[in-house]
Design an enzyme around this catalytic site. Sequence first.
Site, PDB file in Angstrom:
ATOM      1  N   GLY A  24       0.995   2.050   2.892  1.00 45.32           N
ATOM      2  CA  GLY A  24       0.847   2.812   1.655  1.00 45.32           C
ATOM      3  C   GLY A  24       2.250   3.171   1.193  1.00 45.32           C
ATOM      4  N   ALA A  26       3.710   5.448  -0.565  1.00 43.16           N
ATOM      5  CA  ALA A  26       4.235   6.810  -0.393  1.00 43.16           C
ATOM      6  C   ALA A  26       4.472   7.123   1.083  1.00 43.16           C
ATOM      7  CB  ALA A  26       3.269   7.832  -0.995  1.00 43.16           C
ATOM      8  N   ARG A  60       9.504  -4.066   4.929  1.00 37.85           N
ATOM      9  CA  ARG A  60       8.548  -4.604   3.948  1.00 37.85           C
ATOM     10  C   ARG A  60       9.272  -4.671   2.602  1.00 37.85           C
ATOM     11  NH1 ARG A  60       2.667  -2.297   3.786  1.00 37.85           N
ATOM     12  NH2 ARG A  60       2.279  -4.367   2.903  1.00 37.85           N
ATOM     13  N   CYS A 128      -7.995  -0.940  -2.954  1.00 40.34           N
ATOM     14  CA  CYS A 128      -7.141  -0.674  -1.796  1.00 40.34           C
ATOM     15  C   CYS A 128      -7.207   0.802  -1.407  1.00 40.34           C
ATOM     16  CB  CYS A 128      -5.700  -1.139  -2.050  1.00 40.34           C
ATOM     17  SG  CYS A 128      -4.755  -1.337  -0.513  1.00 40.34           S
ATOM     18  N   ASP A 197       2.721   0.017  -5.899  1.00 31.50           N
ATOM     19  CA  ASP A 197       3.790  -0.201  -4.922  1.00 31.50           C
ATOM     20  C   ASP A 197       5.131  -0.194  -5.631  1.00 31.50           C
ATOM     21  OD1 ASP A 197       2.670  -0.945  -2.044  1.00 31.50           O
ATOM     22  OD2 ASP A 197       1.250  -1.551  -3.572  1.00 31.50           O
ATOM     23  N   LYS A 208      -1.521  -3.911  -4.745  1.00 32.88           N
ATOM     24  CA  LYS A 208      -2.281  -4.737  -3.799  1.00 32.88           C
ATOM     25  C   LYS A 208      -2.890  -5.961  -4.472  1.00 32.88           C
ATOM     26  CE  LYS A 208      -2.450  -4.025  -0.392  1.00 32.88           C
ATOM     27  NZ  LYS A 208      -1.479  -4.526   0.561  1.00 32.88           N
ATOM     28  N   LYS A 233       8.217   5.339  -7.375  1.00 33.31           N
ATOM     29  CA  LYS A 233       7.649   3.979  -7.316  1.00 33.31           C
ATOM     30  C   LYS A 233       8.229   3.100  -8.439  1.00 33.31           C
ATOM     31  CE  LYS A 233       4.180   5.328  -4.343  1.00 33.31           C
ATOM     32  NZ  LYS A 233       2.857   5.766  -4.746  1.00 33.31           N
TER      33      LYS A 233
HETATM   34  P1  RI2 Z   1       0.036   5.163  -2.212  1.00 33.83           P
HETATM   35  C1  RI2 Z   1      -0.557   0.114  -0.693  1.00 33.83           C
HETATM   36  O1  RI2 Z   1       0.102  -0.977  -0.099  1.00 33.83           O
HETATM   37  C2  RI2 Z   1      -1.552  -0.325  -1.752  1.00 33.83           C
HETATM   38  O2  RI2 Z   1      -1.133  -1.442  -2.490  1.00 33.83           O
HETATM   39  C3  RI2 Z   1      -1.614   0.933  -2.594  1.00 33.83           C
HETATM   40  O3  RI2 Z   1      -2.169   0.708  -3.881  1.00 33.83           O
HETATM   41  C4  RI2 Z   1      -0.140   1.286  -2.641  1.00 33.83           C
HETATM   42  O4  RI2 Z   1       0.354   1.000  -1.338  1.00 33.83           O
HETATM   43  C5  RI2 Z   1       0.190   2.688  -3.027  1.00 33.83           C
HETATM   44  O5  RI2 Z   1      -0.307   3.610  -2.078  1.00 33.83           O
HETATM   45  P2  RI2 Z   1      -0.028  -1.341   1.489  1.00 33.83           P
HETATM   46  O6  RI2 Z   1       1.067  -0.592   2.189  1.00 33.83           O
HETATM   47  O7  RI2 Z   1       1.520   5.299  -2.159  1.00 33.83           O
HETATM   48  O8  RI2 Z   1      -1.412  -0.965   1.962  1.00 33.83           O
HETATM   49  O9  RI2 Z   1      -0.515   5.659  -3.545  1.00 33.83           O
HETATM   50  O10 RI2 Z   1       0.221  -2.832   1.556  1.00 33.83           O
HETATM   51  O11 RI2 Z   1      -0.656   5.810  -1.037  1.00 33.83           O
END
Ligand code: RI2
Length: 320
Positions: A24, A26, A60, A128, A197, A208, A233
């Site tokens: 995620g 954040a 990442r 997601c 992201d 995602k 972001k």
């Molecule tokens: P928050 C996630 O990526 C998803 O794509 C999600 O929409 C995005 O991060 C933002 O998440 P991954 O790490 O920061 O699961 O809003 O590949 O929590």
Amino acid sequence: MGAANVSRMIEEAAQKIERMEIRGAARIAKFAAETLKLCAENVKSFKEIKWAAERLLKTRPTAVSLYNAINFVMRCESLRSDESDAEKLECVKKRADEFIEWVDTAQKKIGEIGAKRIKNNAVIMTHCNSSAAISIISEAFRQGKVAAVFATESRPRFQGHLTAKQLKELGIDVTLIVDSAVRYFIEDVDYVIVGADTITVNGALINKIGTSQIALAAKEARVPFIVAAETYKFSPKTLLGELVEIEERSGEEVAPRELLEMGIKVRNPAFDATPRDYIDLIITEVGAIPPEMAYLIIRDRLGYAELWEDEIKLSPHHFD
Ligand code: RI2
């Protein structure tokens, strides 16, 4: 903590992000700031923090929140190059705390601002597992406005299961659907709300894989497509002309071994790009903005206009 333990701690932290134990946009950013702080508390030389920053940056590639977190915390050095190591380490700790505070307060604010845009008895679709999107949904639910939520399963890692659980635990009526059922259900939906992201300087959303298909279906059905995104972001790198690198993960995540052993090729991009024309609104902690305002957010919130040279000094190329 001895030097060997510090380097092991950094390596373990980096691998947690790579394996998506911490995921995620954040959470990754906050975890990187926490790791740099822990490192600063346990080393004597600023060089070791730089090494940690380099390692974390490589975990990442797509979510710019990670890059922004690291640049935010590491900006001390470039501002005062005559400072001692001890002063720089103090500064790293202070800035890490500031970034962590930014993460914690921004999501609450996004929830408050975003919930105002939701009408009564709303049906929301999300994709997601985004803490920022969930902040809006949960605040709107708290205000009695949410009738139901459709959560996509979000293959290949099924983060939609997490979303469904989190919403259900709040008492929300949630329905899990496969990603390919989005267009089937879109007519029943009042809003799509997703996280981010990265948001580029021209207002495109990187999120995602599958997000752009949902945006297409939403546009066709005239369903508002809302993005929940903290200002960290937004990507200053895209202001410098860079394209966003889309992470491509192992084929083993999506295909059984039998198919792989037959030599069948598998592609597994983790993110896709949704052009700004498909986005109605971006809810940030400083307001609900159209995607066309992305440049102003980068300039005013991330301060890169004034810190242009520092930004270049601290770019990943510098670390390489
Ligand atoms: P928050 C996630 O990526 C998803 O794509 C999600 O929409 C995005 O991060 C933002 O998440 P991954 O790490 O920061 O699961 O809003 O590949 O929590």
